[in-house]
Write an enzyme that holds these catalytic residues in place. Structure first.
Site, PDB file in Angstrom:
ATOM      1  N   HIS A 135       0.836  -1.391  -0.063  1.00 44.68           N
ATOM      2  CA  HIS A 135      -0.015   0.056   0.266  1.00 44.68           C
ATOM      3  C   HIS A 135       1.103   1.106   0.106  1.00 44.68           C
ATOM      4  O   HIS A 135       0.293   2.278  -0.193  1.00 44.68           O
ATOM      5  CB  HIS A 135      -0.973  -0.181   1.210  1.00 44.68           C
ATOM      6  CG  HIS A 135      -0.269   0.063   2.621  1.00 44.68           C
ATOM      7  ND1 HIS A 135       0.033  -0.694   3.384  1.00 44.68           N
ATOM      8  CD2 HIS A 135      -0.238   1.361   3.067  1.00 44.68           C
ATOM      9  CE1 HIS A 135       0.537  -0.269   4.558  1.00 44.68           C
ATOM     10  NE2 HIS A 135       0.378   1.177   4.375  1.00 44.68           N
ATOM     11  N   ASP A 179      -0.149  -7.529   1.467  1.00 43.22           N
ATOM     12  CA  ASP A 179       0.511  -6.101   1.555  1.00 43.22           C
ATOM     13  C   ASP A 179       2.024  -6.161   1.490  1.00 43.22           C
ATOM     14  O   ASP A 179       2.442  -5.410   2.481  1.00 43.22           O
ATOM     15  CB  ASP A 179      -0.076  -5.487   3.033  1.00 43.22           C
ATOM     16  CG  ASP A 179       0.133  -3.849   2.842  1.00 43.22           C
ATOM     17  OD1 ASP A 179       0.209  -3.469   1.815  1.00 43.22           O
ATOM     18  OD2 ASP A 179      -0.020  -3.538   4.178  1.00 43.22           O
ATOM     19  N   SER A 217       4.935   2.350   7.961  1.00 45.70           N
ATOM     20  CA  SER A 217       4.352   1.085   7.123  1.00 45.70           C
ATOM     21  C   SER A 217       5.732   0.990   6.424  1.00 45.70           C
ATOM     22  O   SER A 217       6.379   1.559   5.696  1.00 45.70           O
ATOM     23  CB  SER A 217       3.312   1.625   6.003  1.00 45.70           C
ATOM     24  OG  SER A 217       2.162   1.819   6.540  1.00 45.70           O
TER      25      SER A 217
END
Length: 430
Positions: free
Chosen positions: A149, A179, A258
């Site tokens: 993402h 992901d 992230s």
């Protein structure tokens, strides 16, 4: 007369020898008795000491012995003790451990900046990441692991290393389902790259300390510390993405973290920080990471093929519960109910049967009367997560042996797998 004297002399010698023997025997018997008593006392003392360690820990035992211990560090090589007052040393064992992990690992973490055509929610269930994220250097060839993402909608990528040098990056492979993504930078031979040390997520324990390093809100290589709060979590985001078998941690994770590493106390990567459940867009103690074992299983495909081709059964599964089993009058209460099979699909051709009786089950419509899946290749399947894990390392086209219960009888079928899709995994999370 000489003969009598010699005889008496011999008798005296024999008597002396017997006396010595008796004395030696008595001494040995006494020492043996003492040894038995000491051994019994030692065993009793060991029991008492084990009880103290169990109830109060090593610190309690040492305290009873008059040894003041300020900190104890448990490692692979044994136990390290810090004695005396805290003014006699600068850092605690825990602090030294954190410092060492950071010094060894921070150069392996990169800051990723993305250029987007439109504003998107690039941090999963939180405020937009504003085109930033983190990554982990995998090799000296410039391969970097991050979240899908972070990079999937980017038109351009820039990677900044620990020394503030920046390089353009290209997307190598993308796995939206887990992901994960691999990107690559090209650097000259004089530029050193520091690959991260890969660990394993297989033997994690709830309560184990974990360390996160990333770039929250653009602050490079920020370190936070927490514990493993939960394991094997299926996490579904507002965008419909699913992270299966996720690691839950309370280590503070914010936008920009992230793709960064979740590390154990040895500085080994055990997870990839991926998402955060929050009502405010910032860390509230409920954060999730992708297990590194999952990443290890897909990295070769991402580098070689650009995507991951996983295996799956072309069925519609339903988690079996005791209530549902009783309602359907099944002979088993655990397993996966085959609600439907894809018409003309590989599972149907192999003999797997779906249900025919339509019923309302919560907010969904399911079919009763089908087979109940019990195991795959010998791995028990009692929950939907077990189905995912049993097929985790398979590829489409592989054949698996599936044990089913059909109307009270067990049968084994060999079924060829189809390619798994994101919709397949989304169906696992209720």
């Amino acid at each position: 007369m000489l003969k009598d004297s010699r005889k008496r002399f011999i008798q005296v010698l024999v008597a002396l020898a017997l006396l010595v023997l008796v004395i030696l025997s008595a001494v040995l018997l006494w020492r043996w008795t003492e040894s038995i008593g000491a051994s019994a006392k030692r065993k009793e003392l060991e029991k008492v000491l084990h009880t103290i360690v169990k109830d109060e820990g090593e610190a309690g035992l040492l305290s009873m012995a008059g040894v003041t211990v300020d900190n104890i560090f448990y490692g692979d090589e044994g136990v390290s003790l810090f004695e005396g007052q805290d003014t006699s040393w600068r850092y605690s064992a825990d602090e030294m451990q954190n410092i060492k992990v950071y010094e060894n690992c921070n150069k392996s973490v990169v800051h990723i900046t993305t250029t987007l055509d439109v504003t998107v929610n690039s941090f999963m269930e939180v405020l937009p990441a504003q085109g930033t994220g983190s990554g982990i250097i995998l090799s000296t060839e410039g391969y970097i692991l991050t979240n899908a993402h972070v990079v999937e909608k980017a038109t351009s990528l820039t990677v900044k290393l620990f020394d503030q040098r920046s390089y353009p990056a290209k997307l190598v492979g993308l796995d939206s389902e887990d992901d994960l993504a691999v990107i690559k930078i090209s650097v000259d031979k004089a530029t050193p790259l520091f690959p991260i040390t890969i660990g394993t997520s297989e033997d994690l324990k709830i309560g184990q300390k974990v360390i996160a390093i990333g770039n929250p809100f653009g602050y490079d290589r920020t370190m936070t510390v927490g514990i493993v709060s939960g394991l094997n979590r299926p996490v579904k985001t507002a965008e419909g993405k699913v992270i299966m078998d996720a690691i839950q941690t309370d280590a503070s994770i914010n936008p920009g973290n992230s793709g960064g590493p979740l590390l154990n106390s040895r500085g080994e990567v055990i997870g990839i920080n991926s998402s955060i459940y929050s009502t405010t867009g910032s860390s509230q103690g409920l954060n999730f990471a992708i297990p590194i074992d999952t990443a290890i299983s897909v990295i070769p495909d991402l580098i070689k093929l650009g995507r991951v081709i996983r295996g799956w059964l072309d069925i519609i599964p339903v988690q079996l519960t005791p209530q549902l089993a009783a309602y359907a009058k099944l002979s088993v209460s655990k397993g996966i109910l085959i609600s439907q099979v894809v018409s003309g699909g590989l599972a149907e051709k192999a003999g797997l049967k779906g249900g025919t009786q339509v019923v309302q089950y919560g907010s969904s419509v399911i079919y009763l009367g089908g087979d109940v899946l019990l195991s795959i290749n010998g791995h028990p399947v009692e929950e939907l997560n077990d189905l995912y894990l049993a097929l985790l390392n398979t590829r489409s086209g592989d054949k698996v042996k599936v044990l089913i219960n059909r109307k009270g009888e067990e049968k084994t079928l060999e079924i060829q797998l189809v390619e798994r899709s994101a919709q397949n995994v989304s169906a696992l999370v209720r």
